[in-house]
Design an enzyme around this catalytic site. Structure first.
Site, short mmCIF file in Angstrom:
data_model
loop_
_atom_site.label_atom_id
_atom_site.label_comp_id
_atom_site.label_asym_id
_atom_site.label_seq_id
_atom_site.Cartn_x
_atom_site.Cartn_y
_atom_site.Cartn_z
N ALA A 80 113.33 22.40 -82.05
CA ALA A 80 112.45 22.79 -80.95
C ALA A 80 111.38 23.78 -81.39
CB ALA A 80 113.27 23.36 -79.80
N GLY A 116 113.65 25.45 -66.11
CA GLY A 116 114.46 24.37 -65.56
C GLY A 116 114.02 23.02 -66.07
N ALA A 117 112.71 22.74 -65.95
CA ALA A 117 112.18 21.46 -66.40
C ALA A 117 112.39 21.28 -67.90
CB ALA A 117 110.71 21.35 -66.05
N ASN A 118 112.18 22.34 -68.67
CA ASN A 118 112.40 22.24 -70.12
C ASN A 118 113.84 21.83 -70.44
OD1 ASN A 118 109.78 23.16 -70.39
ND2 ASN A 118 110.34 25.20 -71.11
N GLY A 157 118.60 34.53 -82.80
CA GLY A 157 117.46 34.11 -83.60
C GLY A 157 117.89 33.62 -84.96
N ASN A 191 107.11 24.45 -64.09
CA ASN A 191 105.83 25.16 -64.22
C ASN A 191 104.83 24.34 -65.02
OD1 ASN A 191 106.73 27.56 -62.99
ND2 ASN A 191 107.45 28.41 -64.92
N GLY A 196 114.82 28.13 -76.64
CA GLY A 196 116.01 28.58 -75.95
C GLY A 196 116.48 27.58 -74.91
N ASP A 197 115.54 26.91 -74.26
CA ASP A 197 115.90 25.91 -73.26
C ASP A 197 116.56 24.69 -73.91
OD1 ASP A 197 114.82 27.49 -71.20
OD2 ASP A 197 112.82 26.73 -71.62
#
Length: 290
Positions: A262, A45-47, A201, A15, A231-232
């Site tokens: 991150a 997905g990309a992340n 968290g 995205n 999260g990724d």
């Protein structure tokens, strides 16, 4: 051409993230001024593919972008991070997926995803080797995820986000499912899954075998700038740590440390240290062993 397997093959979304940063999130029907707008590469997905490539130097991305300027930007960004994009489809007539994101000063966010090309690709012509580690999410069509599960015979991981009811066939195929605590509650079938990682968290993360808590690790301290890609990054790190042979507890601790870095980075695809550095960093951290 190298025949070396990528550390992780990611089947998932790509995205363009359009992000508005404000002092606070708007309520229903409310307009908030004074926002700061930015655009950057994203998609779960990309992340995850970028995080894996930055942690260990290699990853393979299977997904789709539109035949547009945004799609070309996404491909360039993935390649620059060290991700193999040879199996990313460019779909004529489809727009590249877009996520509209509002982030407040504490890093909390609201996200609307417009899937675009993510909803229109297939795995036709894509091959998986017997030893390949495959990581999927649910920002692409469930049929694509099911097809990946059927066709891959190596270690198969599902980040079950966004949360939906999971077909029994898919759940049985998963060697590992990764969710946050809300997703774990929304998918009751996960209580029967063979192995599930749950993030909490600031309360760290835990591992469950068939609903029984078997390991846990505390969260790493972090200054929150943006939670979008955390999260990724956790998912990629956990998969890599487990595949490197770390125990459940140590792998969770490593993934927590990566997630902390991150959230401290304003990017959806944050800069990360090599995986070995995180493994060394958590060597003295108290964890509940497997």
């Amino acid at each position: 051409m190298s025949t070396r397997l990528p550390a992780v093959t990611v089947v998932g979304s790509i995205n363009l993230d359009i992000i508005a940063t404000t002092d606070r999130l708007p309520t229903a029907g409310e307009t908030i001024g004074g926002g700061v707008l930015q655009q950057q590469p994203g998609g779960k997905g990309a992340n995850q593919a970028v995080a894996a490539a930055r942690l260990v130097g290699s990853a393979r991305m299977i997904g789709a972008v539109g035949d547009d300027a945004q799609g070309r930007l996404m491909l360039e960004s993935l390649a620059a991070a060290g991700v193999d994009t040879s199996d990313v489809s460019v779909l004529d007539g489809d727009a590249t997926g877009t996520a509209l994101i509002v982030v407040d000063r504490d890093g909390e966010n609201q996200i609307v995803v417009c899937p675009g090309a993510n909803a229109g690709f297939s795995l036709e012509g894509v091959e998986f080797s017997a030893e390949e580690t495959v990581l999927c999410q649910l920002e692409v069509g469930l049929p694509v995820v099911l097809e990946a599960a059927r066709r891959s015979s190596g270690f198969f991981v599902l980040n079950a986000a966004p949360a939906i009811d999971l077909p029994g066939e898919l759940l049985e195929r998963c060697d590992l499912v990764i969710v946050n605590e809300t997703e774990y509650e929304l998918i009751p079938a996960l209580a029967e899954a063979k192995l599930v990682s749950v993030t909490y968290g600031k309360d760290g993360s835990a591992m469950f075998e068939h609903g029984r808590r078997v390991a846990e690790a505390p969260a790493s301290a972090a200054t929150v700038a943006n939670t979008i890609g955390a999260g990724d990054a956790f998912c990629a790190a956990l998969v890599l740590a487990l595949r490197a042979g770390l125990s459940y507890a140590r792998a969770l601790a490593v993934a927590n440390a990566v997630g902390a870095d991150a959230v401290s980075d304003p990017s959806s695809q944050p800069a990360l240290a090599p995986l070995e550095e995180y493994i060394s960093r958590v060597a003295g951290v108290g964890v509940n062993p497997r």
